[in-house]
Design an enzyme around this catalytic site. Sequence first.
Site, mmCIF file in Angstrom:
data_model
loop_
_atom_site.group_PDB
_atom_site.id
_atom_site.type_symbol
_atom_site.label_atom_id
_atom_site.label_comp_id
_atom_site.label_asym_id
_atom_site.label_seq_id
_atom_site.Cartn_x
_atom_site.Cartn_y
_atom_site.Cartn_z
ATOM 1 N N ALA A 30 0.833 -1.198 0.000
ATOM 2 C CA ALA A 30 0.000 0.000 0.000
ATOM 3 C C ALA A 30 0.869 1.250 0.000
ATOM 4 C CB ALA A 30 -0.920 0.004 1.225
ATOM 5 N N ASP A 141 4.380 -9.605 10.770
ATOM 6 C CA ASP A 141 5.398 -8.805 10.072
ATOM 7 C C ASP A 141 6.088 -7.856 11.051
ATOM 8 O OD1 ASP A 141 6.914 -8.054 7.912
ATOM 9 O OD2 ASP A 141 5.453 -6.645 7.102
#
Length: 644
Positions: A30, A141
């Site tokens: 993104a 993550d």
Amino acid sequence: MDATVADPLVGQVLDGRYRIESRIARGGMATVYVARDIRLDREIALKVMHSHLAADDDFVRRFIGEAKAAAALSHPNVVAVYDQRTDGEHVFLVMEYVPGRTLRDLLDERGRLGPREALEIMQPVLAALGAAHRSGLVHRDVKPENVLITDDGQIKVADFGLARAESASKMTKTGLIIGTVGYLAPEQVLSGNADVRSDVYAAGVMLFELLTGVLPHRGDSPLAVAYKHVNETVPAPSTAVPGSTPEIDLLVTRATSHDPAQRPQDANQFLAATAEVHGGLPRDFDQRVAAASRNQTAVFEAGPLDGHTAVYGAGPTAPPGYETQYAPQRTATDRAIGAITGKYVLIAIGAVAAVILGWAVWYQVSGQYDHVPDKIIGMELKDARQRLQDDGLQVRVASAVYSDQVKKGQVAKSNPPAGARVSSGAVVTLTPSKGRTPRKVPDVEGKSLSEAQQILKDKGFTPGDVQKAPSVTVSKDEVIRTDPAAGERHSPDQPVAIVVSTGMSMPSLVGRNADQAENQLRSMGLKVNVEKQKDGGKPPGTVLSQSPDPGTGVSGGDEVTIVVNKKDCLFGDFFCRDGGGGDDEEKIPVPDMTGRTVDEARQALENSGFKVNVTGIGGNIVRFQQPSSGEAPRGSTITLVRAP
């Protein structure tokens, strides 16, 4: 600044509420913008998914689910997720805006942190992860890029659970390992599966990096690093830098155990152990470590003894008794050696200078050297080759490369470079240009031909041949696709062909049953005009003629006409030759509108003779239809369920 100006979203208002003010970051999933919530008049951050992900239905579904889970997570060390919205092709998150910098920025600036400071940063990170783990949410993550540090020093963790949507989508389609490979737990590499203990492993790797300034596993490729995560253990930080204690070493090695059962079972357990080790360190521990590190790296000269210079480490690394044994002798010795060596140094310098001067004169006047022509760059390859050969130089041609400055077929670079001095008969390697650097072909599907050509020109491409092809889903005279396809990388020096829709092909209806012909046309989304006339030589109730002719291109919403042979009826239309009078309720085919826009689906169904009911969670695409196929009575209601 230039990237912000060039970004087409800057200045736009999404969902009628969020005005995008500037772009602050771009990642693999993104782009993040600073925006203003016009309704609440507050500064927020928008995370807008890349178009290729937003077009992936599986990704969007997972993304919405993960966003809801992240939005439910409330903790002072977690970047808050306020909302998830869709505006046309844009799928985005509305998040808390955290001014400041990332932990990666701090590491880049400092190199590594002191042990106490590293543990102080890890505690709020683990507290945030622990809150997620209590809620059953896995981050997947954990890395310094996802740890934000506010201007007043507060720690916040971003992107909880959002990696799952991207990884699940890509794992399904490509079988690749998705994630930041430097922090992947062995089980993620081997199976792609992750749980809270995988977050603990990544946090242990991050602690090692804070303490040492480097990742524990490095390699020439992501695959090589992943291999090391599976086959090698993370070493203790003390093996890389001084100052770590056994307790700190144990924190790292336990958290990064290959066996998940040997790790702290979630971030809360890791936090408790980290807080205990931190509490046992003196307040000035980092200063002591820094001082010890400086002492270990300091050096001093032992002096020119016996014509040599000796260098020793400070403190205990210097020779025992050095100061008392050698210092009194240095002054007399230095004077004697200095008087002898100074003379020879001057002679040596003079000799070297003479050699350099002689070489320079020979180089300038010798006829055995020449220059590579200055204007070789930008010449046509065949002309450049001839020019060099005329100058007595040999020519080799390397593989062509892309160049935004030099046209295709011209020389992009030479080795040696233009202007360089080379010996007569030397080899000069020319590298031709194969055109400008490839860029992504824009998506022009559904545009008119003129609009598509202009968009291609605006992106630096040359519109190429125009081809025609029938299409059920794309209206007549609109673009079906380009060649190369949208999203593919293509050099602007090569034309882009355009395929334009001729619409649906008008079927051949003459001689067919009129009701069946009408139903078929309506199922195609066409407006049907029925005219009647009498032809005694043809069966009643059949199509006598049609307009337009068979094979003509038509699009949904177009009006077509069929002429139907009248039936033989007595006493008006009630008793007809085919046994009419009191027909059962007429049923017609239900066209499948799944995947079409709501407006397109509504228009096609109404043209076919149905009523339409639209429901769903928002968005503009039909995701489900009831009934989706078969037949239904003319005038009955078809329900469309829409979603982003």
